[in-house]
Scaffold this active site. Structure first.
Site, PDB file in Angstrom:
ATOM      1  N   LYS A 206       0.844  -1.319  -0.100  1.00 32.42           N
ATOM      2  CA  LYS A 206      -0.096   0.135  -0.210  1.00 32.42           C
ATOM      3  C   LYS A 206       0.694   1.425  -0.007  1.00 32.42           C
ATOM      4  O   LYS A 206       1.836   1.431   0.782  1.00 32.42           O
ATOM      5  CB  LYS A 206      -0.855  -0.135   1.232  1.00 32.42           C
ATOM      6  CG  LYS A 206      -1.826   1.212   1.309  1.00 32.42           C
ATOM      7  CD  LYS A 206      -2.995   1.126   2.436  1.00 32.42           C
ATOM      8  CE  LYS A 206      -3.760   2.285   2.692  1.00 32.42           C
ATOM      9  NZ  LYS A 206      -4.362   2.363   3.710  1.00 32.42           N
ATOM     10  N   ARG A 216     -10.715  10.051   2.298  1.00 34.29           N
ATOM     11  CA  ARG A 216     -10.590  10.621   3.559  1.00 34.29           C
ATOM     12  C   ARG A 216     -11.743  11.872   4.034  1.00 34.29           C
ATOM     13  O   ARG A 216     -12.136  11.953   4.656  1.00 34.29           O
ATOM     14  CB  ARG A 216      -9.201  11.254   3.655  1.00 34.29           C
ATOM     15  CG  ARG A 216      -8.149  10.242   3.705  1.00 34.29           C
ATOM     16  CD  ARG A 216      -6.458  10.753   3.818  1.00 34.29           C
ATOM     17  NE  ARG A 216      -5.769   9.704   3.589  1.00 34.29           N
ATOM     18  CZ  ARG A 216      -4.530  10.040   3.341  1.00 34.29           C
ATOM     19  NH1 ARG A 216      -3.978  11.034   3.197  1.00 34.29           N
ATOM     20  NH2 ARG A 216      -3.361   8.828   2.978  1.00 34.29           N
ATOM     21  N   LYS A 230       0.952  10.033   5.578  1.00 32.95           N
ATOM     22  CA  LYS A 230       1.264   8.690   6.215  1.00 32.95           C
ATOM     23  C   LYS A 230       2.623   7.863   5.630  1.00 32.95           C
ATOM     24  O   LYS A 230       2.769   6.649   5.673  1.00 32.95           O
ATOM     25  CB  LYS A 230      -0.084   7.886   5.850  1.00 32.95           C
ATOM     26  CG  LYS A 230      -1.187   8.535   6.234  1.00 32.95           C
ATOM     27  CD  LYS A 230      -2.240   7.329   6.079  1.00 32.95           C
ATOM     28  CE  LYS A 230      -3.724   7.894   6.826  1.00 32.95           C
ATOM     29  NZ  LYS A 230      -4.810   6.873   6.532  1.00 32.95           N
ATOM     30  N   GLU A 246       7.555  -6.614   1.069  1.00 30.50           N
ATOM     31  CA  GLU A 246       6.148  -6.585   1.866  1.00 30.50           C
ATOM     32  C   GLU A 246       5.372  -7.909   1.757  1.00 30.50           C
ATOM     33  O   GLU A 246       4.773  -8.285   2.682  1.00 30.50           O
ATOM     34  CB  GLU A 246       5.836  -5.213   1.479  1.00 30.50           C
ATOM     35  CG  GLU A 246       6.216  -4.132   2.128  1.00 30.50           C
ATOM     36  CD  GLU A 246       5.749  -3.866   3.509  1.00 30.50           C
ATOM     37  OE1 GLU A 246       5.185  -4.625   4.010  1.00 30.50           O
ATOM     38  OE2 GLU A 246       6.095  -2.839   4.281  1.00 30.50           O
ATOM     39  N   LYS A 261      -2.226  -1.625  -3.717  1.00 26.62           N
ATOM     40  CA  LYS A 261      -3.000  -0.254  -3.668  1.00 26.62           C
ATOM     41  C   LYS A 261      -2.165   0.958  -3.691  1.00 26.62           C
ATOM     42  O   LYS A 261      -1.492   1.052  -3.032  1.00 26.62           O
ATOM     43  CB  LYS A 261      -3.939  -0.286  -2.376  1.00 26.62           C
ATOM     44  CG  LYS A 261      -4.720   0.681  -2.051  1.00 26.62           C
ATOM     45  CD  LYS A 261      -5.401   0.601  -0.708  1.00 26.62           C
ATOM     46  CE  LYS A 261      -6.113   2.037  -0.408  1.00 26.62           C
ATOM     47  NZ  LYS A 261      -6.505   1.859   0.930  1.00 26.62           N
ATOM     48  N   SER A 287     -10.448   5.843  -4.297  1.00 21.19           N
ATOM     49  CA  SER A 287     -11.138   7.034  -4.485  1.00 21.19           C
ATOM     50  C   SER A 287     -10.799   7.736  -5.578  1.00 21.19           C
ATOM     51  O   SER A 287     -11.605   8.452  -6.345  1.00 21.19           O
ATOM     52  CB  SER A 287     -11.611   7.552  -3.200  1.00 21.19           C
ATOM     53  OG  SER A 287     -10.327   7.967  -2.520  1.00 21.19           O
ATOM     54  N   TYR A 326     -15.575   1.345  -6.560  1.00 20.80           N
ATOM     55  CA  TYR A 326     -17.095   1.875  -6.278  1.00 20.80           C
ATOM     56  C   TYR A 326     -17.878   1.879  -7.194  1.00 20.80           C
ATOM     57  O   TYR A 326     -18.987   2.229  -7.142  1.00 20.80           O
ATOM     58  CB  TYR A 326     -16.508   3.487  -5.686  1.00 20.80           C
ATOM     59  CG  TYR A 326     -15.776   3.433  -4.760  1.00 20.80           C
ATOM     60  CD1 TYR A 326     -16.256   3.517  -3.397  1.00 20.80           C
ATOM     61  CD2 TYR A 326     -14.406   3.997  -4.892  1.00 20.80           C
ATOM     62  CE1 TYR A 326     -15.146   3.576  -2.131  1.00 20.80           C
ATOM     63  CE2 TYR A 326     -13.536   3.945  -3.726  1.00 20.80           C
ATOM     64  CZ  TYR A 326     -13.851   3.712  -2.421  1.00 20.80           C
ATOM     65  OH  TYR A 326     -13.170   3.658  -1.458  1.00 20.80           O
TER      66      TYR A 326
END
Ligand code: PBG
Length: 341
Positions: A206, A216, A230, A246, A261, A287, A326
């Site tokens: 990610k 968000r 982040k 990872e 992602k 998004s 979505y």
């Protein structure tokens, strides 16, 4: 092999590449990658509110739903044959705290949604994120100490969050927090509590992406990101070797499935992970990707649905076994109606 084939292939006009493209039926016949309804995972925002349905301005066509509307809208997903939904909670400001206590409340909106869905639609897969950001006042995925998102303290809370969700009936636990060691410790707790068949879909790779803005926005976790970003836990978009490390780590800790992602800017990573590990591998059309496509459609830059379908096909080509989008419902409707896709 491909090289040889190209070298020995007949030349024009024996070979005309356009022959196979001449008719719609033939194009359908030779299509290598198709999106099917079985590939779709529908992420849904649920909120504790008297308002049944609230539009999210940055995500055209996506709403924050009450549990009633959730049950209502998921009926269509089930009818269309969508295999799984992913539940994302919108938590009221008054319930967000430094330490995200609400994440551990068995009566929180996630758990109540899961129980309600399981009761109404027992055959539908349900996935829940494990991460604290919907519940923290600062918007980070973990606990913050001295301005740093702590790892090991956060793990303890994530573990409890995962168990609360498993107890509510969640089928797939999806840690999206990027803390080190979380898959292992969650797997251990699930085994200990007899949730042997609860799957872990790790957001293994990610990135600290600028594409999460509308999400968000939807959660109201944006304004609070006081510490800025982040980047101390999500990956640097510059890296791809790190993605392999990872993923390898999460597999060794007990992940059943992997996720990459965002999606469309990271298709190279998706292909790399699929080829290297041969795991069930998913990708998230996040998004910002969805919003950009919808924006282009609104400007008439692209024919309705074509951009969305093209984007989803690129995921399939890159090796995705399934896609969080979505647009799951609208795409499923198109597939079901046998319109040319
Ligand atoms: C929470 C989480 C995020 C998304 C899914 N789970 C946001 C983030 O990491 O800041 C983003 C999904 C999207 O943009 O559609 N950790």
């Amino acid at each position: 092999m491909i090289k040889n084939h190209i070298q020995t292939a007949p030349a024009f006009p024996k070979l005309r590449m356009r022959r196979n493209r001449a008719d719609p039926w033939c194009r359908r016949l030779i299509a290598e990658n198709n999106i099917t309804i079985d590939d779709l995972i529908w992420p849904i925002f649920v909120q504790d509110s008297d308002v049944d349905r609230e539009e999210i301005p940055s995500l055209t066509g996506v709403n924050r739903l009450s549990i009633n509307s959730l049950l209502n809208d998921v009926a269509e997903a089930v009818e269309l044959g969508i295999p799984m939904v992913a539940i994302f909670p919108v938590i009221g400001k008054s319930l967000k705290t430094e330490e995200a206590e609400e994440a551990l409340n068995p009566e929180n909106i996630v758990c109540r949604s899961v129980r309600a869905l399981k009761k109404e639609y027992p055959d539908l897969g349900i996935m829940c994120d494990v991460a604290l950001d919907p519940f923290t006042s600062h918007g980070h995925d973990g606990l913050v100490k001295n301005g740093y998102v702590t790892n090991d303290e956060t793990l303890e809370v994530l573990c409890k969050q995962a168990l609360v969700q498993a107890k509510a009936g969640c089928d797939i636990i999806a840690p999206s927090d990027m803390m080190d060691g979380r898959v292992g410790i969650i797997r251990q707790s699930l085994e200990k509590e007899n949730f042997q068949n609860v799957r872990i879909l790790s957001y293994a790779v990610k990135y600290a992406s600028a594409l999460y803005g509308p999400f968000r926005d939807a959660l109201g976790s944006n304004l609070n990101l006081a510490a800025g970003d982040k980047k101390t836990y999500q990956m640097d978009p510059a890296n791809s070797d790190e993605a392999l490390r990872e993923a390898a780590l999460d597999i060794s800790e007990g992940a059943d499935m992997l996720m990459v992602k965002p999606g469309v800017f990271y298709l190279d990573i998706l292909r790399l992970i699929k080829d290297q590990f041969a795991m069930p591998t998913f990708a998230y059309q996040v998004s910002g990707e969805y919003a950009m496509i919808k924006f282009a459609e609104r400007q008439d830059w692209a024919q309705k649905n074509q951009l969305m379908l093209e984007s989803l096909k690129s995921y399939k080509r890159a090796g995705a076994d399934g896609i969080l989008t979505y647009a799951a419902i609208e795409i499923a409707r198109i597939i079901k109606s046998h319109k040319a896709i």
